[in-house]
Design a protein around this motif. Structure first.
Motif, PDB file in Angstrom:
ATOM      1  N   PRO A   1       0.831  -1.208   0.000  1.00 22.71           N
ATOM      2  CA  PRO A   1       0.000   0.000   0.000  1.00 22.71           C
ATOM      3  C   PRO A   1       0.865   1.258   0.000  1.00 22.71           C
ATOM      4  N   ASN A   2       0.418   2.239  -0.739  1.00 21.35           N
ATOM      5  CA  ASN A   2       1.175   3.483  -0.793  1.00 21.35           C
ATOM      6  C   ASN A   2       0.764   4.420   0.342  1.00 21.35           C
ATOM      7  N   LEU A   3       1.521   5.478   0.522  1.00 20.76           N
ATOM      8  CA  LEU A   3       1.274   6.416   1.608  1.00 20.76           C
ATOM      9  C   LEU A   3      -0.120   7.030   1.503  1.00 20.76           C
ATOM     10  N   LYS A   4      -0.541   7.331   0.283  1.00 22.60           N
ATOM     11  CA  LYS A   4      -1.862   7.940   0.079  1.00 22.60           C
ATOM     12  C   LYS A   4      -2.966   7.027   0.602  1.00 22.60           C
ATOM     13  N   SER A   5      -2.910   5.729   0.305  1.00 17.53           N
ATOM     14  CA  SER A   5      -3.957   4.817   0.763  1.00 17.53           C
ATOM     15  C   SER A   5      -3.892   4.604   2.273  1.00 17.53           C
ATOM     16  N   ILE A   6      -2.679   4.617   2.846  1.00 18.14           N
ATOM     17  CA  ILE A   6      -2.547   4.483   4.300  1.00 18.14           C
ATOM     18  C   ILE A   6      -3.160   5.695   4.989  1.00 18.14           C
ATOM     19  N   MET A   7      -2.876   6.883   4.486  1.00 15.71           N
ATOM     20  CA  MET A   7      -3.435   8.101   5.066  1.00 15.71           C
ATOM     21  C   MET A   7      -4.957   8.110   4.928  1.00 15.71           C
ATOM     22  N   ALA A   8      -5.467   7.685   3.789  1.00 15.34           N
ATOM     23  CA  ALA A   8      -6.916   7.660   3.573  1.00 15.34           C
ATOM     24  C   ALA A   8      -7.584   6.680   4.526  1.00 15.34           C
ATOM     25  N   THR A   9      -6.947   5.540   4.773  1.00 16.25           N
ATOM     26  CA  THR A   9      -7.513   4.552   5.675  1.00 16.25           C
ATOM     27  C   THR A   9      -7.564   5.096   7.099  1.00 16.25           C
ATOM     28  N   ARG A  10      -6.512   5.734   7.523  1.00 14.48           N
ATOM     29  CA  ARG A  10      -6.482   6.298   8.875  1.00 14.48           C
ATOM     30  C   ARG A  10      -7.505   7.407   9.033  1.00 14.48           C
ATOM     31  N   ALA A  11      -7.690   8.195   8.006  1.00  7.26           N
ATOM     32  CA  ALA A  11      -8.619   9.316   8.077  1.00  7.26           C
ATOM     33  C   ALA A  11     -10.068   8.849   7.961  1.00  7.26           C
ATOM     34  N   GLY A  12     -10.307   7.645   7.499  1.00  4.10           N
ATOM     35  CA  GLY A  12     -11.663   7.169   7.254  1.00  4.10           C
ATOM     36  C   GLY A  12     -11.972   7.254   5.780  1.00  4.10           C
ATOM     37  N   LYS A  13     -12.996   6.541   5.394  1.00  2.78           N
ATOM     38  CA  LYS A  13     -13.392   6.531   3.990  1.00  2.78           C
ATOM     39  C   LYS A  13     -14.478   7.577   3.777  1.00  2.78           C
ATOM     40  N   HIS A  14     -14.161   8.581   2.955  1.00  2.95           N
ATOM     41  CA  HIS A  14     -15.143   9.627   2.663  1.00  2.95           C
ATOM     42  C   HIS A  14     -16.440   8.967   2.219  1.00  2.95           C
ATOM     43  N   THR A  15     -17.540   9.411   2.780  1.00  2.00           N
ATOM     44  CA  THR A  15     -18.844   8.785   2.549  1.00  2.00           C
ATOM     45  C   THR A  15     -19.864   9.839   2.176  1.00  2.00           C
ATOM     46  N   ILE A  16     -20.614   9.561   1.107  1.00  2.00           N
ATOM     47  CA  ILE A  16     -21.710  10.427   0.674  1.00  2.00           C
ATOM     48  C   ILE A  16     -22.992   9.627   0.818  1.00  2.00           C
ATOM     49  N   ILE A  17     -23.962  10.172   1.539  1.00  2.00           N
ATOM     50  CA  ILE A  17     -25.258   9.511   1.682  1.00  2.00           C
ATOM     51  C   ILE A  17     -26.277  10.285   0.869  1.00  2.00           C
ATOM     52  N   LEU A  18     -26.934   9.584  -0.025  1.00  2.00           N
ATOM     53  CA  LEU A  18     -27.945  10.164  -0.903  1.00  2.00           C
ATOM     54  C   LEU A  18     -29.323   9.739  -0.402  1.00  2.00           C
ATOM     55  N   THR A  19     -30.222  10.696  -0.227  1.00  2.00           N
ATOM     56  CA  THR A  19     -31.571  10.374   0.232  1.00  2.00           C
ATOM     57  C   THR A  19     -32.612  11.004  -0.673  1.00  2.00           C
ATOM     58  N   GLN A  20     -33.757  10.360  -0.721  1.00  2.00           N
ATOM     59  CA  GLN A  20     -34.936  10.924  -1.365  1.00  2.00           C
ATOM     60  C   GLN A  20     -36.110  10.504  -0.489  1.00  2.00           C
ATOM     61  N   HIS A  21     -36.715  11.477   0.182  1.00  2.00           N
ATOM     62  CA  HIS A  21     -37.734  11.174   1.189  1.00  2.00           C
ATOM     63  C   HIS A  21     -39.074  10.759   0.599  1.00  2.00           C
ATOM     64  N   THR A  22     -39.446  11.305  -0.551  1.00  2.00           N
ATOM     65  CA  THR A  22     -40.716  10.975  -1.208  1.00  2.00           C
ATOM     66  C   THR A  22     -40.437  10.772  -2.705  1.00  2.00           C
ATOM     67  N   PRO A  23     -41.446  10.362  -3.472  1.00  2.00           N
ATOM     68  CA  PRO A  23     -41.213  10.234  -4.922  1.00  2.00           C
ATOM     69  C   PRO A  23     -40.855  11.556  -5.613  1.00  2.00           C
ATOM     70  N   SER A  24     -41.113  12.679  -4.963  1.00  2.00           N
ATOM     71  CA  SER A  24     -40.815  13.979  -5.548  1.00  2.00           C
ATOM     72  C   SER A  24     -39.305  14.218  -5.624  1.00  2.00           C
ATOM     73  N   TYR A  25     -38.843  14.618  -6.813  1.00  2.00           N
ATOM     74  CA  TYR A  25     -37.414  14.893  -6.990  1.00  2.00           C
ATOM     75  C   TYR A  25     -36.930  16.030  -6.093  1.00  2.00           C
ATOM     76  N   GLN A  26     -37.848  16.911  -5.675  1.00  2.00           N
ATOM     77  CA  GLN A  26     -37.461  18.031  -4.822  1.00  2.00           C
ATOM     78  C   GLN A  26     -36.993  17.573  -3.440  1.00  2.00           C
ATOM     79  N   THR A  27     -37.268  16.327  -3.069  1.00  2.00           N
ATOM     80  CA  THR A  27     -36.849  15.832  -1.751  1.00  2.00           C
ATOM     81  C   THR A  27     -35.494  15.123  -1.804  1.00  2.00           C
ATOM     82  N   ARG A  28     -34.859  15.151  -2.962  1.00  2.00           N
ATOM     83  CA  ARG A  28     -33.513  14.565  -3.062  1.00  2.00           C
ATOM     84  C   ARG A  28     -32.522  15.424  -2.305  1.00  2.00           C
ATOM     85  N   SER A  29     -31.602  14.751  -1.627  1.00  2.00           N
ATOM     86  CA  SER A  29     -30.595  15.467  -0.864  1.00  2.00           C
ATOM     87  C   SER A  29     -29.362  14.578  -0.719  1.00  2.00           C
TER      88      SER A  29
END
Length: 112
Positions: free
Chosen positions: A1-29
């Motif tokens: 593993p390279n230094l970049k992957s070691i640093m990324a592992t220690r820092a955590g894996k960036h996570t994006i959570i996508l939600t849509q509360h209702t069928p309406s596209y306006q509730t996407r976030s």
């Protein structure tokens, strides 16, 4: 593993959570977090906020993991994108993966 992957592992894996509360596209976030754990904390807080919104007169609300899962099931759509430091790409994760990670996260907190 390279230094970049070691640093990324220690820092955590960036996570994006996508939600849509209702069928309406306006509730996407989306919400982004420095780690999977931070994203799981946010999902729990989102559910607790909804509980307070639905029960404004109750100071102490209790729930179990199945209530949280049921809440996630009421959302029109929810998924996550988790950075893989090896490939430097985001891996898509579905609702069942999120449920599993929330359970592991809460279990870890309870044991910690």
């Amino acid at each position: 593993p390279n230094l970049k992957s070691i640093m990324a592992t220690r820092a955590g894996k960036h996570t994006i959570i996508l939600t849509q509360h209702t069928p309406s596209y306006q509730t996407r976030s989306y919400m982004d977090f420095p780690s999977v754990g931070a994203g799981m904390d946010a999902l729990v807080k989102m559910y607790e906020h909804k509980l307070k919104e639905l029960n404004p007169g109750i100071n102490n609300i209790t729930y179990d993991i199945s209530d949280l899962y049921n809440y996630l099931d009421t959302l029109h759509d929810i998924c996550a994108l988790v950075m893989d430091p090896q490939s430097n790409k985001y891996d898509p994760k579905d609702k069942e993966w999120l449920k599993s990670k929330i359970f592991q996260h809460l279990k870890g907190q309870a044991q910690g």
